[in-house]
Design a protein around this motif. Structure first.
Motif, PDB file in Angstrom:
ATOM      1  N   GLY A  12       7.157  13.648   0.613  1.00 56.64           N
ATOM      2  CA  GLY A  12       7.016  13.390   2.046  1.00 56.64           C
ATOM      3  C   GLY A  12       5.834  14.114   2.661  1.00 56.64           C
ATOM      4  N   GLN A  13       5.442  15.226   2.071  1.00 53.64           N
ATOM      5  CA  GLN A  13       4.298  15.986   2.584  1.00 53.64           C
ATOM      6  C   GLN A  13       2.965  15.410   2.131  1.00 53.64           C
ATOM      7  OE1 GLN A  13       5.051  19.981   1.279  1.00 53.64           O
ATOM      8  NE2 GLN A  13       6.464  20.419   2.946  1.00 53.64           N
ATOM      9  N   VAL A  14       2.904  14.848   0.932  1.00 51.38           N
ATOM     10  CA  VAL A  14       1.615  14.407   0.394  1.00 51.38           C
ATOM     11  C   VAL A  14       1.368  12.911   0.529  1.00 51.38           C
ATOM     12  CG1 VAL A  14       1.425  16.339  -1.218  1.00 51.38           C
ATOM     13  CG2 VAL A  14       2.475  14.205  -1.988  1.00 51.38           C
ATOM     14  N   ALA A  15       2.412  12.113   0.587  1.00 53.26           N
ATOM     15  CA  ALA A  15       2.224  10.662   0.691  1.00 53.26           C
ATOM     16  C   ALA A  15       1.793  10.296   2.107  1.00 53.26           C
ATOM     17  CB  ALA A  15       3.513   9.937   0.317  1.00 53.26           C
ATOM     18  N   PRO A  22       2.139  17.410 -11.099  1.00 51.76           N
ATOM     19  CA  PRO A  22       2.530  18.075 -12.352  1.00 51.76           C
ATOM     20  C   PRO A  22       3.838  17.485 -12.881  1.00 51.76           C
ATOM     21  CG  PRO A  22       1.962  19.686 -10.653  1.00 51.76           C
ATOM     22  CD  PRO A  22       1.996  18.343  -9.987  1.00 51.76           C
ATOM     23  N   GLY A  23       3.846  17.117 -14.145  1.00 50.95           N
ATOM     24  CA  GLY A  23       5.034  16.510 -14.729  1.00 50.95           C
ATOM     25  C   GLY A  23       5.314  15.117 -14.213  1.00 50.95           C
ATOM     26  N   ARG A  24       4.366  14.578 -13.423  1.00 52.04           N
ATOM     27  CA  ARG A  24       4.491  13.245 -12.827  1.00 52.04           C
ATOM     28  C   ARG A  24       5.763  13.087 -11.990  1.00 52.04           C
ATOM     29  NH1 ARG A  24       1.730  11.821 -17.709  1.00 52.04           N
ATOM     30  NH2 ARG A  24      -0.364  11.195 -17.117  1.00 52.04           N
ATOM     31  N   LEU A  48       0.751   6.690  -6.784  1.00 51.11           N
ATOM     32  CA  LEU A  48      -0.458   7.489  -7.016  1.00 51.11           C
ATOM     33  C   LEU A  48      -0.158   8.982  -6.922  1.00 51.11           C
ATOM     34  CD1 LEU A  48      -3.563   7.345  -7.452  1.00 51.11           C
ATOM     35  CD2 LEU A  48      -3.779   7.366  -4.954  1.00 51.11           C
ATOM     36  N   GLU A  49       0.589   9.371  -5.902  1.00 55.23           N
ATOM     37  CA  GLU A  49       0.931  10.800  -5.733  1.00 55.23           C
ATOM     38  C   GLU A  49       1.819  11.284  -6.874  1.00 55.23           C
ATOM     39  OE1 GLU A  49      -0.486  12.819  -3.805  1.00 55.23           O
ATOM     40  OE2 GLU A  49      -1.397  11.478  -2.345  1.00 55.23           O
ATOM     41  N   LEU A  50       2.793  10.477  -7.278  1.00 56.59           N
ATOM     42  CA  LEU A  50       3.670  10.882  -8.383  1.00 56.59           C
ATOM     43  C   LEU A  50       2.892  10.968  -9.691  1.00 56.59           C
ATOM     44  CD1 LEU A  50       6.869   8.794  -7.611  1.00 56.59           C
ATOM     45  CD2 LEU A  50       6.569  11.275  -7.371  1.00 56.59           C
ATOM     46  N   LEU A  88       0.826  -1.208   0.000  1.00 57.32           N
ATOM     47  CA  LEU A  88       0.000   0.000   0.000  1.00 57.32           C
ATOM     48  C   LEU A  88       0.864   1.264   0.000  1.00 57.32           C
ATOM     49  CD1 LEU A  88      -2.816   1.271   0.119  1.00 57.32           C
ATOM     50  CD2 LEU A  88      -2.736   1.001   2.615  1.00 57.32           C
ATOM     51  N   THR A  89       1.985   1.251   0.713  1.00 60.26           N
ATOM     52  CA  THR A  89       2.852   2.436   0.734  1.00 60.26           C
ATOM     53  C   THR A  89       3.401   2.736  -0.665  1.00 60.26           C
ATOM     54  OG1 THR A  89       4.698   1.039   1.424  1.00 60.26           O
ATOM     55  CG2 THR A  89       3.541   2.252   3.156  1.00 60.26           C
TER      56      THR A  89
END
Length: 142
Positions: free
Chosen positions: A56-59, A46-48, A40-42, A33-34
């Motif tokens: 680290g802030q969004v995951a 923007p620009g993947r 998923l976040e990447l 899951l991690t």
């Protein structure tokens, strides 16, 4: 209902559901899951790609584990690290085509698990729960 009931419920659901989704993803797709969350976040960035700090802030994974998860994904060819041209001390993580393919393959398992184990049980309350949690997050971002 006392002030802590919603909080306690959220913690219990999280503690039960996260390992369950993790087991289902690993069993069906060989993807923790991690790792799914980082991909998923990447993929949605923007620009993947994201700097390691941004990731680290969004995951959902802890900031200290982000680097290890990215290293594992890079070893599998699902992400690449790029040196930040403006600051050689930092790096970007960028999802590869193979990473996007793996994410697409795992998405139905992830989404079905969320539906089966979470939203199906909320029914009409799902929108209210989502809105309430977004208000809490917005207040914490201040």
């Amino acid at each position: 209902m006392d002030d802590t009931a919603a909080w306690a419920g959220l913690l219990r659901v999280h503690a039960t559901l996260v390992p369950l989704l993790d087991r289902e993803l690993q069993s069906a797709c060989g993807l923790p899951l991690t790792s799914y969350d980082v991909l998923l976040e990447l993929n949605s960035a923007p620009g993947r790609r994201l700097s390691m700090g941004e990731l680290g802030q969004v995951a959902v994974v802890s900031r200290s584990r982000v680097s290890r998860v990215v290293d594992q994904l890079a070893a599998e060819g699902l992400v690449v690290r790029e040196v930040n041209p403006d600051d050689k001390r930092s790096a970007y993580a960028m999802i590869t085509d193979a990473g996007r393919k793996r994410l697409r393959g795992a998405a139905p398992v992830y989404l079905a698990g969320i539906k089966r184990h979470f939203t199906d049980h909320l029914g009409a309350d799902a929108s209210a729960v989502a809105a309430g949690l977004e208000r809490v997050l917005a207040a914490l971002r201040v």
